[in-house]
Enzyme design. Structure first.
Site, PDB file in Angstrom:
ATOM      1  N   GLY A 143       0.817  -1.205   0.000  1.00  0.00           N
ATOM      2  CA  GLY A 143       0.000   0.000   0.000  1.00  0.00           C
ATOM      3  C   GLY A 143       0.851   1.254   0.000  1.00  0.00           C
ATOM      4  N   ARG A 198       0.654  -5.325  -5.779  1.00  0.00           N
ATOM      5  CA  ARG A 198       0.786  -6.590  -5.058  1.00  0.00           C
ATOM      6  C   ARG A 198       1.348  -7.620  -6.038  1.00  0.00           C
ATOM      7  NH1 ARG A 198      -0.173  -4.678   0.133  1.00  0.00           N
ATOM      8  NH2 ARG A 198      -2.056  -3.395   0.131  1.00  0.00           N
ATOM      9  N   ASP A 252       5.461  -4.925   6.130  1.00  0.00           N
ATOM     10  CA  ASP A 252       6.033  -6.227   6.471  1.00  0.00           C
ATOM     11  C   ASP A 252       6.015  -7.208   5.309  1.00  0.00           C
ATOM     12  OD1 ASP A 252       3.302  -6.521   6.489  1.00  0.00           O
ATOM     13  OD2 ASP A 252       3.170  -7.332   8.515  1.00  0.00           O
ATOM     14  N   THR A 280       4.311   2.749   5.643  1.00  0.00           N
ATOM     15  CA  THR A 280       2.929   2.301   5.764  1.00  0.00           C
ATOM     16  C   THR A 280       2.190   3.219   6.718  1.00  0.00           C
ATOM     17  OG1 THR A 280       1.480   0.558   6.655  1.00  0.00           O
ATOM     18  CG2 THR A 280       3.732   0.610   7.462  1.00  0.00           C
ATOM     19  N   ASP A 322      -0.120   2.411   8.608  1.00  0.00           N
ATOM     20  CA  ASP A 322      -0.628   1.648   9.752  1.00  0.00           C
ATOM     21  C   ASP A 322       0.249   1.760  10.994  1.00  0.00           C
ATOM     22  OD1 ASP A 322      -2.605   0.761   8.003  1.00  0.00           O
ATOM     23  OD2 ASP A 322      -1.470  -1.028   7.445  1.00  0.00           O
ATOM     24  N   ASP A 350       2.535  -0.194  11.937  1.00  0.00           N
ATOM     25  CA  ASP A 350       2.484  -1.528  12.547  1.00  0.00           C
ATOM     26  C   ASP A 350       3.788  -2.311  12.414  1.00  0.00           C
ATOM     27  OD1 ASP A 350       2.383  -1.894   9.815  1.00  0.00           O
ATOM     28  OD2 ASP A 350       0.743  -3.348   9.858  1.00  0.00           O
ATOM     29  N   ARG A 387      -5.322  -1.737   9.370  1.00  0.00           N
ATOM     30  CA  ARG A 387      -5.227  -3.190   9.220  1.00  0.00           C
ATOM     31  C   ARG A 387      -5.423  -3.853  10.580  1.00  0.00           C
ATOM     32  NH1 ARG A 387      -0.245  -6.159   6.111  1.00  0.00           N
ATOM     33  NH2 ARG A 387       0.770  -5.544   8.044  1.00  0.00           N
TER      34      ARG A 387
END
Length: 319
Positions: free
Chosen positions: A11, A72, A103, A125, A127, A129, A171
């Site tokens: 993303g 992707r 990741d 990202t 996120d 995360d 996410r």
């Protein structure tokens, strides 16, 4: 090392262009040739690779998205796909690769490193995360986009005396929801890392209503569930007029904040330094405002943890 490559994968996140710019210009400053791989690992397999010059990254530091595009790529998860990528690296004489992404992107970097091609991961990202770094590229911009939206929604929530449920991205991580909830004074914040019983949310709504509160903001991280479902359950439980807003991909767009531009520039440049120092299979990050690097294998096996002290504070301030 004479030639390196750079790609963005997964993303997109605001600040990726600033990271690309830093990689290209830092490398050229040190006398390296830089090659941009378009469309992530899919572009690597397809040989969609072009040499980049100083002018290639001019006027992009303020732009969202990624100049190198992203995609992707299921094929790269296979041995055959990885070997195709390696063949293209050899064809262009690329001796090291910088991978900007999350990741999943780092897993690709890990596979290439194991096969003899030095890779460095740069965490990009929204996120936030990725373990091993306090912040990822894009998080701050996405957070400010969410806060701006909530501020606007609060205006109409106040005018119409409604409860608003706002679903945000992230996410499986609750960082965006938690930081936004604390920054905007949300009555409840639901994140996947903490169990917040639905009854507690309803109880807080009732307490507020009983003391004359006319509107409420509830933030739901997408990792918890659907904001639409929560909105329906709230209306059924307390019979308050409830509206739901799913912010969606607006959170991934927009010009990167100053913080993200600086972070991306520092991490991108540091990734080049690591390759020049002969390091491979590392991820760059920032901790307590200091540049750090970690083994990608360790990062991929470490679970991201949200700041639960912030979560407790958000509940204390929403009484």
């Amino acid at each position: 090392m004479k030639k390196i490559g750079v790609l963005t994968s997964g993303g997109d996140a605001p600040g990726m262009n600033a990271a690309i710019r830093a990689v290209v210009r830092k490398a050229i400053y040190h006398g390296l040739e830089v090659y941009g791989v378009k469309y992530g690992f899919q572009g690597l397999i397809d040989g969609n690779i072009e040499k980049m010059e100083l002018g290639s990254v001019g006027d992009i530091i303020q732009r969202g998205g990624t100049k190198l595009y992203s995609a992707r790529c299921e094929e790269f998860k296979t041995e055959e796909g990885q070997l195709k990528g390696i063949e293209q690296l050899k064809k262009h004489g690329i001796e090291g690769l910088i991978v900007i992404g999350g990741d999943g992107s780092f897993m690709g970097a890990k596979k290439l490193t194991e096969k003899g091609y030095p890779c460095i991961g740069v965490p990009g990202t929204i996120d936030n995360d990725i373990p091993g770094t306090d912040f990822t590229i894009g998080f701050d911009t996405a957070l400010n986009t969410i806060i701006d939206a909530i501020d606007k929604i609060r205006d109409t929530a106040t005018s119409h005396e409604r409860t608003y449920v706002i679903e945000v991205m992230g996410r499986d991580a609750g960082d965006l929801a938690l930081w936004a909830g604390l920054a905007d004074g949300a009555e409840s914040v639901l994140i996947p890392e903490a169990e917040d019983e639905f009854e507690d949310v309803i109880e807080r709504l009732k307490r507020g209503h009983d003391r004359g509160k006319k509107h409420s903001i509830i933030i739901v991280a997408e990792g918890v569930g659907s904001g639409v479902d929560f909105g329906r359950k709230i209306k059924e439980a307390v019979n308050l007029e409830t509206r739901v807003t799913v912010l969606g991909h607006t959170q991934r767009g927009g010009s990167p904040s100053a913080s993200d531009r600086v972070l991306a520039s520092r991490l991108g440049a540091h990734s080049v330094d690591l390759l020049l120092d002969g390091k491979a299979g590392r991820m760059v990050g920032i901790q307590q405002n200091k540049l750090v690097d970690h083994d990608i294998v360790e990062i991929l096996s470490t679970k991201h943890e949200v700041d639960l002290d912030m979560y407790r504070l958000s509940k204390e301030l929403s009484i």
